[in-house]
Design a protein around this motif. Structure first.
Motif, PDB file in Angstrom:
ATOM      1  N   PHE A  79       0.810  -1.210   0.000  1.00  0.00           N
ATOM      2  CA  PHE A  79       0.000   0.000   0.000  1.00  0.00           C
ATOM      3  C   PHE A  79       0.848   1.268   0.000  1.00  0.00           C
ATOM      4  CE2 PHE A  79      -2.936  -3.167   1.735  1.00  0.00           C
ATOM      5  CZ  PHE A  79      -4.022  -2.964   0.893  1.00  0.00           C
ATOM      6  N   CYS A 112      -1.014   2.964  -3.054  1.00  0.00           N
ATOM      7  CA  CYS A 112      -1.599   4.239  -2.642  1.00  0.00           C
ATOM      8  C   CYS A 112      -0.483   5.254  -2.408  1.00  0.00           C
ATOM      9  CB  CYS A 112      -2.439   4.060  -1.375  1.00  0.00           C
ATOM     10  SG  CYS A 112      -3.456   5.493  -0.968  1.00  0.00           S
ATOM     11  N   GLY A 117      -2.542   9.766  -3.389  1.00  0.00           N
ATOM     12  CA  GLY A 117      -3.417   8.694  -2.943  1.00  0.00           C
ATOM     13  C   GLY A 117      -3.963   7.885  -4.101  1.00  0.00           C
ATOM     14  N   GLU A 118      -4.985   7.080  -3.822  1.00  0.00           N
ATOM     15  CA  GLU A 118      -5.594   6.241  -4.849  1.00  0.00           C
ATOM     16  C   GLU A 118      -7.102   6.150  -4.588  1.00  0.00           C
ATOM     17  OE1 GLU A 118      -6.884   4.748  -7.626  1.00  0.00           O
ATOM     18  OE2 GLU A 118      -4.697   4.693  -7.913  1.00  0.00           O
ATOM     19  N   LEU A 121      -8.946   2.717  -4.418  1.00  0.00           N
ATOM     20  CA  LEU A 121      -8.880   1.944  -3.175  1.00  0.00           C
ATOM     21  C   LEU A 121      -9.987   2.356  -2.216  1.00  0.00           C
ATOM     22  CD1 LEU A 121      -5.087   1.621  -2.292  1.00  0.00           C
ATOM     23  CD2 LEU A 121      -6.663  -0.211  -2.911  1.00  0.00           C
ATOM     24  N   VAL A 122     -10.272   3.642  -2.152  1.00  0.00           N
ATOM     25  CA  VAL A 122     -11.364   4.113  -1.298  1.00  0.00           C
ATOM     26  C   VAL A 122     -12.686   3.518  -1.775  1.00  0.00           C
ATOM     27  CG1 VAL A 122     -12.671   6.128  -0.533  1.00  0.00           C
ATOM     28  CG2 VAL A 122     -10.183   6.235  -0.651  1.00  0.00           C
ATOM     29  N   LEU A 125     -12.814  -0.166  -0.743  1.00  0.00           N
ATOM     30  CA  LEU A 125     -13.063  -0.314   0.690  1.00  0.00           C
ATOM     31  C   LEU A 125     -14.516  -0.007   1.025  1.00  0.00           C
ATOM     32  CD1 LEU A 125      -9.797   1.287   2.093  1.00  0.00           C
ATOM     33  CD2 LEU A 125     -10.574  -1.035   2.581  1.00  0.00           C
ATOM     34  N   ARG A 159      -2.842   4.664   5.640  1.00  0.00           N
ATOM     35  CA  ARG A 159      -4.084   4.280   6.327  1.00  0.00           C
ATOM     36  C   ARG A 159      -4.895   5.519   6.709  1.00  0.00           C
ATOM     37  NH1 ARG A 159      -2.619   1.893  11.296  1.00  0.00           N
ATOM     38  NH2 ARG A 159      -3.340   3.773  12.377  1.00  0.00           N
ATOM     39  N   TRP A 161      -4.923   8.394   5.174  1.00  0.00           N
ATOM     40  CA  TRP A 161      -5.512   8.934   3.943  1.00  0.00           C
ATOM     41  C   TRP A 161      -6.731   8.121   3.526  1.00  0.00           C
ATOM     42  CZ3 TRP A 161      -6.806   7.628  -0.992  1.00  0.00           C
ATOM     43  CH2 TRP A 161      -6.976   8.664  -1.899  1.00  0.00           C
ATOM     44  N   LEU A 162      -6.607   6.809   3.575  1.00  0.00           N
ATOM     45  CA  LEU A 162      -7.723   5.955   3.189  1.00  0.00           C
ATOM     46  C   LEU A 162      -8.897   6.099   4.152  1.00  0.00           C
ATOM     47  CD1 LEU A 162      -5.763   2.721   2.205  1.00  0.00           C
ATOM     48  CD2 LEU A 162      -7.010   4.228   0.648  1.00  0.00           C
ATOM     49  N   LEU A 166     -12.618   7.038   3.178  1.00  0.00           N
ATOM     50  CA  LEU A 166     -13.688   6.096   3.482  1.00  0.00           C
ATOM     51  C   LEU A 166     -14.811   6.778   4.255  1.00  0.00           C
ATOM     52  CD1 LEU A 166     -14.663   3.157   3.350  1.00  0.00           C
ATOM     53  CD2 LEU A 166     -13.365   2.711   5.447  1.00  0.00           C
ATOM     54  N   GLU A 224      -7.747  -3.529   5.347  1.00  0.00           N
ATOM     55  CA  GLU A 224      -6.699  -3.033   4.450  1.00  0.00           C
ATOM     56  C   GLU A 224      -5.639  -4.130   4.280  1.00  0.00           C
ATOM     57  OE1 GLU A 224      -3.272   0.345   4.225  1.00  0.00           O
ATOM     58  OE2 GLU A 224      -5.011   0.846   5.478  1.00  0.00           O
TER      59      GLU A 224
END
Length: 288
Positions: A79, A112, A117-118, A121-122, A125, A159, A161-162, A166, A224
């Protein structure tokens, strides 16, 4: 030659998932993708992998360079900027170059990369969380984004950032107030690793203590993790942590999302990382 590289596990399920992802990525790209682990997987008995031994990075590179291959592209299943990418891969490639023959290695972005970021991925999730929300609705659900834990602040920052993304993605969930928090499965001891945040066991204990028989505390773990193994998936450490927490707090109800690598759109992300390899220069290999 294109490689899909994970950290490696002694659990056959992890290598099976790596091979599945490599197969689907091969189909999407129209070129062969080799499933390779950094370490550990070679200890799995071949009979537990349909008679096909798992491949680990150093012996794989040695064999390929000896056979005349000298150019490799690596799509890492990490990640953030793990030391597996920044240190291990260059060290291994440097040894192979010194002992077997010259080679060139390009490494794609992490899954990510910050600060950009990416977003995909969000989306993945959020989709995984929605699939395990209480079927009949609940006025409130606590979502914990859980990662393995890292000694590197830059990996923990992924994490964070995600989790922010989320929370935004789940904010409009109908009839349910969702609070998104974070937890780490394990971390090293010492104040210098406090940046990792709460341990999962601690976070579940806090939520369980606030539960009551009349109003159970609904919790969803947003995982994750990419593949099942010693920590994630059936029989893993996280399942044990959840079982212990629910036993200690009868009002606690925990659901665990599917893993990121199990989502059908994850291969799209891997394909995008592979496409970006053309723009990246070879990594610098250590000398001597």
């Amino acid at each position: 030659m294109l490689l899909l590289l994970d950290n490696g596990s002694r659990r056959p399920a992890a290598t099976r998932n790596l091979r599945r992802l490599a197969h689907h990525l091969s189909e999407q790209l129209g070129t062969e993708v080799q499933p390779v682990s950094a370490l550990h997987a070679s200890r799995i008995p071949p009979e537990e992998l349909d008679g096909m031994p798992a491949q680990t990075l150093e012996p794989f590179l040695r064999a390929q360079v000896a056979a005349g291959e000298d150019s490799f592209g690596i799509v890492p299943l990490f990640f953030g900027p793990s030391r597996a990418i920044s240190a291990f891969v260059p060290e291994v490639a440097g040894r192979v170059a010194a002992e077997v023959g010259p080679l060139e290695v390009r490494v794609a972005d992490a899954l990510c990369p910050l600060p950009a970021g990416e977003p995909l991925l969000v989306e993945i999730l959020a989709d995984q969380v929605r699939r395990v929300l209480p079927a009949h609705g609940s006025p409130a659900v606590d979502v914990l984004l859980v990662d393995h834990g890292s000694p590197l602040p830059a990996v923990t920052a992924v994490r964070h950032w995600l989790a922010e993304g989320l929370a935004a993605a789940l904010a409009d969930t109908p009839d349910t107030k969702i609070e998104v928090g974070e937890a780490v499965m394990e971390r090293r001891e010492g104040a210098e690793y406090a940046f990792n945040g709460r341990l999962l066991a601690e976070a579940l204990a806090e939520l369980g203590a606030a539960a009551s028989g009349e109003q159970p505390r609904q919790v969803v773990l947003a995982m994750e993790f990419i593949s099942p193994g010693r920590h994630a998936g059936p029989g893993g450490d996280i399942a044990d942590i959840v079982a212990e927490a629910e036993a200690a707090h009868p009002g606690l109800q925990v659901r665990i999302s599917e893993l990121i690598g199990e989502h059908p759109r994850f291969v799209d992300l891997l394909a995008a990382r592979a496409a970006g390899l053309e723009e990246r220069g070879p990594i610098e290999l250590p000398q001597g």
